[in-house]
Design a protein around this motif. Structure first.
Motif, PDB file in Angstrom:
ATOM      1  N   VAL A  20       0.717  -1.175  -0.037  1.00 52.36           N
ATOM      2  CA  VAL A  20      -0.040   0.110  -0.021  1.00 52.36           C
ATOM      3  C   VAL A  20       0.820   1.182  -0.064  1.00 52.36           C
ATOM      4  O   VAL A  20       1.905   1.514   0.688  1.00 52.36           O
ATOM      5  N   ALA A  22       0.896   5.640   0.270  1.00 57.18           N
ATOM      6  CA  ALA A  22       0.076   6.729   0.805  1.00 57.18           C
ATOM      7  C   ALA A  22      -0.871   7.373  -0.327  1.00 57.18           C
ATOM      8  O   ALA A  22      -1.990   7.895   0.380  1.00 57.18           O
ATOM      9  N   ASP A  24      -2.945   5.501  -1.779  1.00 53.37           N
ATOM     10  CA  ASP A  24      -4.087   4.691  -1.450  1.00 53.37           C
ATOM     11  C   ASP A  24      -4.901   5.021  -0.364  1.00 53.37           C
ATOM     12  O   ASP A  24      -5.867   4.220   0.052  1.00 53.37           O
ATOM     13  N   TYR A  25      -4.821   5.984   0.319  1.00 57.13           N
ATOM     14  CA  TYR A  25      -5.506   6.487   1.390  1.00 57.13           C
ATOM     15  C   TYR A  25      -6.506   7.582   0.910  1.00 57.13           C
ATOM     16  O   TYR A  25      -5.746   8.677   0.479  1.00 57.13           O
ATOM     17  N   PHE A  27      -8.627  10.862   2.478  1.00 56.50           N
ATOM     18  CA  PHE A  27      -9.069  11.600   3.573  1.00 56.50           C
ATOM     19  C   PHE A  27     -10.084  12.578   3.055  1.00 56.50           C
ATOM     20  O   PHE A  27      -9.822  13.376   2.195  1.00 56.50           O
ATOM     21  N   SER A  54      -1.169  10.513   9.589  1.00 55.65           N
ATOM     22  CA  SER A  54      -2.063  10.130  10.646  1.00 55.65           C
ATOM     23  C   SER A  54      -0.731   9.695  11.866  1.00 55.65           C
ATOM     24  O   SER A  54      -0.078   9.020  11.588  1.00 55.65           O
ATOM     25  N   TYR A  81      -4.473  14.316  12.509  1.00 58.45           N
ATOM     26  CA  TYR A  81      -4.093  14.205  10.892  1.00 58.45           C
ATOM     27  C   TYR A  81      -3.435  15.507  10.567  1.00 58.45           C
ATOM     28  O   TYR A  81      -4.108  16.536  10.931  1.00 58.45           O
ATOM     29  N   ARG A 116     -11.724   8.641   6.537  1.00 53.46           N
ATOM     30  CA  ARG A 116     -10.486   8.231   5.855  1.00 53.46           C
ATOM     31  C   ARG A 116     -10.508   6.787   5.880  1.00 53.46           C
ATOM     32  O   ARG A 116     -10.938   5.870   6.816  1.00 53.46           O
ATOM     33  N   PHE A 117     -10.338   6.158   4.802  1.00 52.77           N
ATOM     34  CA  PHE A 117     -10.200   4.909   4.323  1.00 52.77           C
ATOM     35  C   PHE A 117      -9.456   4.568   3.193  1.00 52.77           C
ATOM     36  O   PHE A 117      -8.756   5.271   2.381  1.00 52.77           O
ATOM     37  N   ASN A 118      -9.037   3.023   3.004  1.00 56.21           N
ATOM     38  CA  ASN A 118      -8.172   2.656   2.051  1.00 56.21           C
ATOM     39  C   ASN A 118      -9.032   2.709   0.579  1.00 56.21           C
ATOM     40  O   ASN A 118      -9.979   2.004   0.659  1.00 56.21           O
ATOM     41  N   GLY A 124     -11.680   1.795   6.812  1.00 50.90           N
ATOM     42  CA  GLY A 124     -10.952   3.064   7.393  1.00 50.90           C
ATOM     43  C   GLY A 124     -11.934   3.345   8.738  1.00 50.90           C
ATOM     44  O   GLY A 124     -12.379   2.620   9.369  1.00 50.90           O
TER      45      GLY A 124
END
Length: 202
Positions: A20, A22, A24-25, A27, A54, A81, A116-118, A124
Motif C-alpha cells: 500500500v 500513501a 491509496d488512502y 481523507f 496520521s 491528521y 479516512r479509508f483505504n 477505514g
C-alpha cells in the motif's frame, strides 16, 4: 472533488491484499452547514496536498503494585491528521479549512466530520475532529505559498468504516457510495453548490 467523484471509476475489493502507498488512502471532510452530509458528498483533501499524516498519541497512567512492580495502563488514544501542501485557491477542501471562519472558529464551530479509508479495500474510520490551522500563505519570495492544518480527534473514538459503492439501481449499502451511472450532472451540481458555500464563508 467529492468522494463520489473520486470513486466512481474505481472498484473496491474488501479482500484486497498487497503493498500500500500513501496515495491509496482517502481523507475527506464534511463542509456542509449542518454537518450531516453523506460520505459521498464529503470533499476530498487532495488538490496540491503534499501529505496527510496520521499520528497516534496514547494516554497512560502508571502504578506501583506490591510485589508486582510498575504497571502501565492505557487510558485512551488521541489521533491527529497533519495536512500540509501548497495553496490552491478554488479547491473546496482548502478554501473551507483555510477560510476566515475556520481559522478563528471555537468550540463546536471548529469540529467537523471526517472519513479516512483505504482506496483498495474501502476499510477505514469515520469520526469528528477539531480543525486547527497552524499556517496559511507561508513561504519565501518566489516560492509556492504553503499551508499547514491539523485535524485532531474530538470526543468519542472514530467508528470503523467500510466504504461500499452504490448498486447500479442507485441504492446505498454501507456508509458510503459511489456515483451511480448517469449521475455525473448531479455530482457536478453538488460540487458547484459546495464551492459557492465555501466562498460565502471566506
Amino acid at each position: 472533488m467529492t468522494v463520489a467523484e473520486l470513486m466512481k471509476d474505481r472498484t473496491i475489493n474488501q479482500d484486497a491484499e498487497g503493498e500500500v502507498t500513501a496515495d491509496d488512502y482517502v481523507f475527506a471532510i464534511d463542509i456542509s452547514d449542518d454537518k450531516k452530509a453523506e460520505v459521498d458528498d464529503y470533499v476530498v483533501v487532495q488538490e496540491h496536498t503534499v501529505s496527510v499524516n496520521s499520528s497516534f498519541s496514547p494516554d497512560t497512567t502508571e502504578s506501583q503494585y506490591i510485589r508486582s512492580g510498575k504497571s502501565t495502563t492505557k487510558t485512551g488514544t488521541q489521533e491527529t491528521y497533519s495536512i500540509s501542501g501548497d495553496r490552491y485557491v478554488g479547491d473546496p477542501a482548502q478554501d473551507f479549512l483555510l477560510s476566515y471562519k475556520m481559522i478563528y472558529a471555537r468550540g463546536e464551530d471548529a469540529r467537523i466530520p471526517y472519513v479516512r479509508f483505504n482506496i483498495l479495500n474501502g476499510k477505514g474510520v469515520k469520526g469528528i475532529g477539531t480543525v486547527i490551522v497552524n499556517s496559511d500563505s507561508s513561504g519565501d519570495a518566489g516560492s509556492n505559498s504553503t499551508f499547514d492544518v491539523e485535524i485532531r480527534k474530538s470526543g468519542a473514538n472514530p467508528q470503523e468504516f467500510q466504504y461500499v459503492p452504490k448498486t447500479t439501481g442507485g441504492s446505498t449499502e454501507g456508509e458510503g457510495s459511489t456515483e451511480t451511472p448517469g449521475g455525473t450532472e448531479e455530482t457536478q451540481s453538488r460540487t458547484t453548490t459546495m464551492k459557492k458555500a465555501v466562498k460565502e464563508q471566506i
